[in-house]
Design an enzyme around this catalytic site. Structure first.
Site, PDB file in Angstrom:
ATOM      1  CG  HIS A  56      -1.118   1.375   1.737  1.00 58.57           C
ATOM      2  ND1 HIS A  56      -2.043   2.182   0.999  1.00 58.57           N
ATOM      3  CD2 HIS A  56      -1.194   2.026   3.055  1.00 58.57           C
ATOM      4  CE1 HIS A  56      -2.239   3.202   1.645  1.00 58.57           C
ATOM      5  NE2 HIS A  56      -1.774   2.996   2.841  1.00 58.57           N
ATOM      6  CE1 TYR A 105      -2.734   7.073   5.202  1.00 55.62           C
ATOM      7  CE2 TYR A 105      -4.111   5.399   4.176  1.00 55.62           C
ATOM      8  CZ  TYR A 105      -2.783   5.840   4.750  1.00 55.62           C
ATOM      9  OH  TYR A 105      -1.759   5.191   4.763  1.00 55.62           O
ATOM     10  CG  ASP A 153     -30.214 -19.564  16.804  1.00 47.64           C
ATOM     11  OD1 ASP A 153     -29.442 -19.454  16.083  1.00 47.64           O
ATOM     12  OD2 ASP A 153     -31.383 -18.983  16.389  1.00 47.64           O
TER      13      ASP A 153
END
Length: 812
Positions: A224, A255, A541
């Site tokens: 990256h 960013y 469950d």
């Protein structure tokens, strides 16, 4: 020294956090080894840009990040802080992204973290370098900021060392030794270190270490890009490292962060650059550090162009340095935490970024010391969650690279995954294709959401269209299929649900120990029951059908149930557990005319007395042998019909030839979900998870406290008297305001809970949302509001079930 002998492999930000957290809980016979120097060992931690954004669609991931922020804020090294809490600002440069920021604001509000939506002017006030003409708005999280990762490692090393933990730098791991299926130690280039527990926190080297014990770790290191500008004139004289919020410009996969008078730029918009863990250089071979690859300037060119547009002040600066830094990616973007299924004592804490590192350290310490994690719900992160196909090299590489490409994309909750597909198809797949099925994916299975062949059913029906977001991966056909199920009969493909066979002379006792209900009943009984953690939280469950004296079929939720069963098998060999899903299939036949379809096809008695509700029996449907269970997840008369995969298509055709003349249909998952919410049936992993107990979740009826001891019983008895929250049924009158799940629920201006499952109820004519709310608000008639993008949707607490509360249709 106290506790078992623990060796942690990797002294990066995760290994250091675990050493700190586990020693704080009293385990101090701990050794941490790393091939590199301390505290900058050469892994991903050593070059990480340190941006910590807490916003995440996963409640668990947000909570792991929040703990990391809180802990790092409390750490320093000789007065130097380990966290710079400058805030986090996500920008929108398109209307679609601005809408998405409202959704993200909803997530983080639901998880209890402060945030607010900003106007474009307010974004510029927060970060004056931002081009006002380019942005439409933003999302500000004031508690986000910059983690000083290497400093945080050093601070946690000091704390752990003070409690007696050993840290050994320059120790390369050559092997993990074991005997009788359990770890015995770690062999390094400087000798062997005995161990009762080994925890792999090796990051990008994780797959290499895991293979030493035969474990396949679905992780890919991908490069990256991170670049640093030289001095930006507009920032001249800035003496503090960071004064402005960290930025995300997700529309361009970018960013940003301050670094004194320069700016760091991170970029995800380039081609995926995967590398095998075996091809990563050693510490001594690498020019700078093993986790840094050579910067590829040509890949970064679009990022630099866009940066100069968003932050015009950078036009007077240059990119002076850059790296292609390696980080870990997984197939579902969640970490890999937990113990090997095959080698006792070998644990992993992998694919963890700095953002979540301290939280993971705490979670793993609790899990190891207490036997369960009490602070976080880790079901999404458990390394044993994967199906076998999800561990294949082709699948892992394809999905990890896809996740890199999509890291900042706007993804719909129902958006199907890409290549490789299809992977798993039921025997009915060809017939479903002929009927125009719209397939989504479930555990690798191609599962129909609706059938275009049913478009004719829409005419003349009142089926409202939801808002734009909920209308994606939706069709009015969904509503028609749901209504026809209630009117006549429908066939549902239930093959994607996991089926586990439990056999042997000890099977009944084994299941009694694991289940909250009594399952050692007469042959033919079917029991809805729960699996609990030791702290009383719901693990799953399940339905347990006793098909013979020593034969049980369990309808499970996924591979974690199989793993739980396997880990609790008695050592005497009296119980065997087997996943029978791949070799079997299931058709759900449900609706008021279901008996008229089925009874003429068999000599067995399928009347109300011949096969009562929650009973099972073997039969022939035409020429096909089936196991028929009389239960229904849609709240209508009918059966789950199981057979072997080789005869599945024959079963489907036999049923369809009988159902079609009666006005029956084949129906998809969209209708199924609507119908099950009308009946108030819970979905594990969505409505209830490890953090919830049965009494909170509304499934206390599945607990038989008078039975012999079962796992979690003692803890559950303590929790029963203190129910502070409840899974609550809400109804919504506005049909266009059908929510999707994970939205915040407000009591006035206060966020008090969050939505789990939601759909439109085509029988009751209202939107339905199940939500976790404080117990005092869970009274029918109470009005609350759901935060849906930038709207507040009025919802009313309703008594459940919304449909057929007397159960007459099920028991008819």
């Amino acid at each position: 020294m106290a506790g078992p002998r623990v060796v942690i492999i990797g002294a990066g930000v995760v290994g250091a956090a675990l050493a700190d957290e586990i020693s704080a809980r009293g385990w101090t016979e701990v050794t941490v080894v790393d091939q590199g120097p301390l505290p900058a060992t050469g892994g991903s931690t050593s070059h990480a840009p340190g941006l910590v954004f807490q916003t995440n669609s996963s409640k668990t991931m947000a909570e792991l990040a929040r703990y990391t922020v809180e802990k790092f804020c409390s750490l320093d090294v000789d007065g130097k802080p380990c966290f710079l809490q400058v805030g986090g600002l996500e920008l929108a440069t398109t209307e679609e992204r601005l809408t998405e920021l409202h959704r993200r604001h909803g997530w983080i509000s639901a998880w209890g973290i402060e945030s607010r939506i900003l106007t474009a002017d307010e974004c510029v006030e927060q970060h004056p370098l931002v081009n006002r003409d380019k942005v439409l708005g933003g999302l500000l999280v004031p508690t986000d900021g910059l983690a000083k990762a290497v400093l945080a490692v050093e601070a946690q090393i000091r704390r752990a060392t003070g409690r007696g933990v050993r840290f050994l730098a320059r120790h390369e791991v050559l092997d993990v030794t074991r005997a009788d299926g359990a770890v015995t130690g770690v062999l390094t280039d400087q000798g062997e270190i005995p161990a009762d527990i080994v925890v792999c926190c090796a990051g990008i080297w994780g797959p290499k270490i895991a293979r030493m014990v035969g474990m396949n770790l679905p992780l890919t290191p991908l490069a990256h890009q991170l670049a640093w500008t030289g001095p930006v004139p507009a920032l001249a004289g800035q003496t503090e490292e960071a004064v402005r919020p960290i930025l995300r410009h997700q529309d361009a996969d970018l960013y940003y962060r301050d670094r004194f008078d320069g700016i760091g730029i991170g970029y995800y918009g380039h081609r995926p650059m995967p590398i095998s863990a075996d091809d990563i250089l050693s510490v001594d071979e690498a020019d700078e550090m093993p986790s840094i690859l050579k910067f590829t300037e040509e890949d970064f060119e679009p990022a630099w162009t866009e940066t100069q547009s968003l932050l015009p002040a950078t036009r007077e600066a240059k990119v002076e340095e850059g790296i292609n830094g390696l980080f870990s990616f997984t197939t579902d973007n969640f970490p890999l935490l937990g113990e090997s299924p095959d080698v006792k004592g070998f644990w992993v804490a992998e694919a963890v970024w700095v953002t979540h590192s301290a939280g993971v350290g705490r979670a793993m310490a609790e899990w190891l010391v207490d036997g369960h994690c009490s602070s976080f719900d880790l079901h999404e992160c458990d390394v044993n969650r994967f199906e076998p196909h999800q561990l294949s090299p082709e699948y892992v590489l394809a999905r990890d690279c896809q996740n890199f490409v999509e890291v900042y994309d706007i993804l719909h909750p129902l958006q199907p995954s890409g290549h490789p597909r299809p992977i798993r198809t039921s025997p009915f797949h060809a017939r479903q294709q002929e009927q125009g099925a719209l397939f989504l994916e479930a555990n690798g299975w191609e599962r129909p959401q609706w059938y275009e062949a049913n478009a004719r059913l829409v005419e003349g029906r009142s089926i409202p269209t939801p808002g734009d977001w909920a209308a994606r991966f939706w069709s009015p056909i969904v509503g028609a299929e749901a209504q026809v199920t209630r009117e006549t009969v429908a066939m549902y493909d239930m093959t994607a649900l996991k089926r586990v066979e439990v056999t042997g002379p000890g099977a009944a006792g084994f299941l009694e120990r694991l289940c909250t209900g009594k399952v050692a009943k007469s042959v033919g009984s079917v029991t809805y029951t729960l699996l609990l953690n030791h702290d009383g939280g719901i693990r799953s469950d399940v339905t347990v059908a006793r098909l013979a004296r020593d034969l049980f079929q369990v309808g499970a939720n996924g591979n974690l149930d199989l793993d739980w069963f396997t880990r609790h098998l008695p050592a005497d060999g009296t119980v065997q557990v087997r996943d029978i899903t791949p070799g079997t299939c299931c058709v759900g036949l449900w609706g008021p005319l279901a008996r008229k379809v089925l009874q003429p096809l068999t000599d067995e008695d399928f009347s109300g007395d011949g096969l009562k509700y929650f009973r099972a029996k073997r039969a022939y449907i035409g020429s096909v042998p089936v196991t028929a269970m009389r239960l229904s997840y849609v709240g209508e008369l009918g059966w789950e019909l199981y057979t072997t995969a080789d005869q599945g298509l024959k079963l489907w055709d036999t049923l369809w030839q009988a159902a079609a003349p009666l006005g029956g249909v084949i129906a998809g998952r969209g209708a199924f979900n609507s119908l099950r919410l009308e009946k108030g049936y819970r979905s594990f992993g969505t409505d209830m998870t490890y953090e919830h107990d049965p009494y909170e979740a509304g499934v206390g009826f599945a607990v038989k406290p008078d039975k012999d001891d079962f796992i979690g019983k003692a803890a559950l008895e303590r929790r029963k008297a203190d129910v502070r929250r409840k899974l609550t049924c809400l109804t919504i009158d506005d049909p266009r305001s059908v929510v999707m799940g994970k939205e915040p629920v407000y009591d006035g201006d206060r966020a008090v809970g969050y939505v789990t499952s939601a759909a439109y109820g085509y029988t009751i004519g209202k939107g339905i949302a199940y939500a976790w709310l404080p117990a005092e608000l869970a009274t029918p008639g109470t009005t609350v509001h759901i935060g849906y993008f930038d709207q507040r949707v009025e919802a009313v607490v309703a008594a459940e079930p919304l449909f057929d509360p007397t159960m007459s249709r099920l028991r008819g």
